[in-house]
Design an enzyme around this catalytic site. Structure first.
Site, short mmCIF file in Angstrom:
data_model
loop_
_atom_site.label_atom_id
_atom_site.label_comp_id
_atom_site.label_asym_id
_atom_site.label_seq_id
_atom_site.Cartn_x
_atom_site.Cartn_y
_atom_site.Cartn_z
CE LYS A 39 -7.80 -4.01 14.61
NZ LYS A 39 -6.78 -3.98 13.60
CG ASP A 78 -6.33 -5.70 6.46
OD1 ASP A 78 -5.74 -5.69 7.56
OD2 ASP A 78 -7.03 -4.76 6.05
CE LYS A 92 -11.15 -0.40 11.65
NZ LYS A 92 -10.76 0.17 10.38
CE LYS A 112 9.54 -10.67 -14.52
NZ LYS A 112 9.97 -10.40 -15.86
CG PHE A 133 -2.47 5.08 13.52
CD1 PHE A 133 -1.61 4.82 14.56
CD2 PHE A 133 -2.48 6.36 12.97
CE1 PHE A 133 -0.77 5.80 15.06
CE2 PHE A 133 -1.65 7.35 13.46
CZ PHE A 133 -0.79 7.08 14.51
CG ASN A 182 -0.19 -0.12 2.50
OD1 ASN A 182 0.59 0.76 2.85
ND2 ASN A 182 -0.38 -1.21 3.22
N1 CTP Z 1 -3.05 -3.73 12.22
C1 CTP Z 1 -2.26 -4.78 12.62
N2 CTP Z 1 -2.25 -5.93 11.90
C2 CTP Z 1 -3.02 -6.09 10.83
C3 CTP Z 1 -3.84 -5.03 10.40
C4 CTP Z 1 -3.82 -3.85 11.13
O1 CTP Z 1 -1.56 -4.64 13.61
N3 CTP Z 1 -3.00 -7.21 10.15
C5 CTP Z 1 -3.08 -2.49 13.00
C6 CTP Z 1 -2.55 -1.29 12.28
O2 CTP Z 1 -1.18 -1.06 12.58
C7 CTP Z 1 -3.42 -0.17 12.82
C8 CTP Z 1 -4.74 -0.84 13.04
O3 CTP Z 1 -4.42 -2.21 13.27
O4 CTP Z 1 -3.01 0.32 14.07
C9 CTP Z 1 -5.60 -0.73 11.84
O5 CTP Z 1 -6.62 -1.62 11.99
P1 CTP Z 1 -7.45 -2.13 10.73
O6 CTP Z 1 -8.62 -2.85 11.30
O7 CTP Z 1 -6.62 -2.82 9.74
O8 CTP Z 1 -7.81 -0.75 10.19
P2 CTP Z 1 -8.17 -0.50 8.78
O9 CTP Z 1 -7.06 -0.83 7.86
O10 CTP Z 1 -8.65 0.90 8.83
O11 CTP Z 1 -9.32 -1.62 8.70
P3 CTP Z 1 -10.32 -1.93 7.55
O12 CTP Z 1 -9.43 -2.35 6.44
O13 CTP Z 1 -11.14 -3.01 8.09
O14 CTP Z 1 -11.04 -0.65 7.36
#
Ligand code: CTP
Length: 402
Positions: A339, A277, A335, A287, A321, A208
């Site tokens: 968490k 995620d 959220k 490759k 975050f 990302n």
């Molecule tokens: N995080 C993590 N491990 C993951 C995904 C996220 O530790 N696999 C942490 C990130 O560092 C951040 C927070 O969780 O602090 C974000 O949570 P997340 O639910 O992934 O937020 P979004 O990306 O906003 O979620 P979504 O894609 O469901 O909107």
């Protein structure tokens, strides 16, 4: 954050003078007030106008300029919290060590009370000359601080000691000199930053746009406040914050493996990383060639590292975050609860100015009682300072619990 701190930068005549512009820019970017004083020889390498534009303040060069300020060396000497002499020549060293006041910079050094930091730059023979080394010893004995020059190729083509220290090292020394407020001293902070990369084949990956700026700004700010910082970072193009222990990782699973053992030993966790995620279920070791039909990518879920920390937290303060385009408050509150976070920072992720990777951030802070605080769009260093202020408020109450 160096907001409104006062640094007087003394520039003397060296080819490295242009690097002083880079340092000035870095300080001003953090809202530090920088006043530049130049020797006549410095003006032969770089113009006062450069610094005037960068700092938005007049640049002084002369003891007797006929300006409205009759004794500029005294008013300038009283102003700064620290004096940074960079690049500092052998001549400036010699003049200072013998108490001379034969130009504006030397006179103000003589009149100043502020701590003095030297970043010398000169030919290796001049640096190694016992006279220069004696001058340094004398100044060190009087409480001056020296940022050791580096070794390498010099402007004259020779190699050896005498190269101006790297900008990161100089900035770290400035911070160290400025920060006596050690509000996080004795605290351990674990920060995650940047994106993760989830390999698909030997050279391709899913990732990302995260730049890591927010996490790195938090790490620097925490370090400035005296914390022991461990930064677990995905791949980013940022210099490592000075004094911070950094563990570099690529994938979410690598981040998890680095974070979990650290977590047990830490007081505060700030998860600023944009962890992917999902990951491709099977990364092809070679490759993939385009002569076959477009392959389908099958994905599987990555571990949610923050969720895992929430589940097994004991004394730790947990900050997470989120990036949201709609219903920021609602999504943030949900959220935070899911968490088990003490604080969540919700990024606006709707417009182009708020896109991932932007220089500035516009965020909401939501605490454990669902109180929402909205911050204006501002530099990530400023945001980092406010986040840590709020985390500090949580510390005593939290750690007083049995
Ligand atoms: N995080 C993590 N491990 C993951 C995904 C996220 O530790 N696999 C942490 C990130 O560092 C951040 C927070 O969780 O602090 C974000 O949570 P997340 O639910 O992934 O937020 P979004 O990306 O906003 O979620 P979504 O894609 O469901 O909107």
């Amino acid at each position: 954050m160096l907001q409104d701190r006062r640094v007087l930068l003394g520039v003397s005549g060296s080819i490295a003078a242009y690097k002083a512009a880079e340092i000035t820019r870095a300080l001003v970017r953090e809202n530090c007030q920088v006043t530049v004083v130049m020797t006549r020889n410095a003006c032969r390498f770089i113009t006062p106008l450069t610094f005037q534009v960068l700092t938005g303040r007049p640049v002084a060069t002369e003891l007797f300029s006929g300006d409205e300020v009759p004794v500029p060396h005294i008013s300038l000497a009283k102003w700064p919290e620290i004096i940074l002499l960079m690049p500092a020549t052998a001549d400036l060293l010699a003049r200072t060590a013998s108490g001379r006041a034969d130009d504006l910079l030397a006179a103000l050094i003589l009149a100043a009370d502020a701590p003095i930091l030297w970043a010398p730059a000169m030919n290796t023979r001049m640096w190694n000359n016992p006279l220069t080394q004696e001058n340094i010893k004398r100044l060190v004995a009087l409480g001056h601080t020296f940022i050791q020059p580096g070794a390498g190729e010099l402007a004259c083509g020779e190699r050896g000691d005498g190269r101006l220290a790297e900008p990161g090292k100089i900035l770290a020394a400035v911070r160290k000199a400025l920060f006596s407020r050690k509000s996080l001293s004795g605290r351990r902070i674990l920060i995650t930053a940047g994106p993760t990369r989830e390999p698909w084949d030997a050279i391709r990956f899913l990732s990302n746009r995260s730049t890591g700026r927010m996490g790195y700004a938090l790490a620097q700010e925490a370090q400035d406040r005296g914390a022991e910082v461990c930064l677990v970072s995905g791949p980013v193009c940022l210099p490592a914050p000075s004094g911070v222990r950094i563990i570099k990782v690529n994938t979410a699973r690598e981040m998890q493996a680095a974070v979990m053992p650290e977590f047990l030993e830490t007081d505060i966790v700030i998860a600023a990383a944009a962890v992917a995620d999902f990951r491709p279920s099977a990364a092809c070791p070679d490759k993939l060639k385009k002569n076959s039909a477009p392959p389908a990518i099958s994905l599987e879920q990555n571990p949610d590292i923050l969720m895992e920390m929430g589940r097994c937290k004991q004394k730790q303060i947990l900050v997470g975050f989120a990036a949201e385009t709609h219903n920021l408050e609602q999504a943030g509150i949900a959220k935070r609860k899911a968490k088990q976070l003490d604080l969540i920072i919700v990024n606006h992720a709707s417009g182009p100015e708020d896109a991932f990777g932007a220089e500035a951030a516009r965020v909401l802070l939501i605490d454990a009682s669902d109180t929402v605080r909205e911050l204006p769009r501002q530099d990530k260093h400023q945001t980092a300072a406010i986040i840590l202020d709020q985390v500090e408020e949580l510390l005593p109450a939290k750690q007083a619990k049995p």
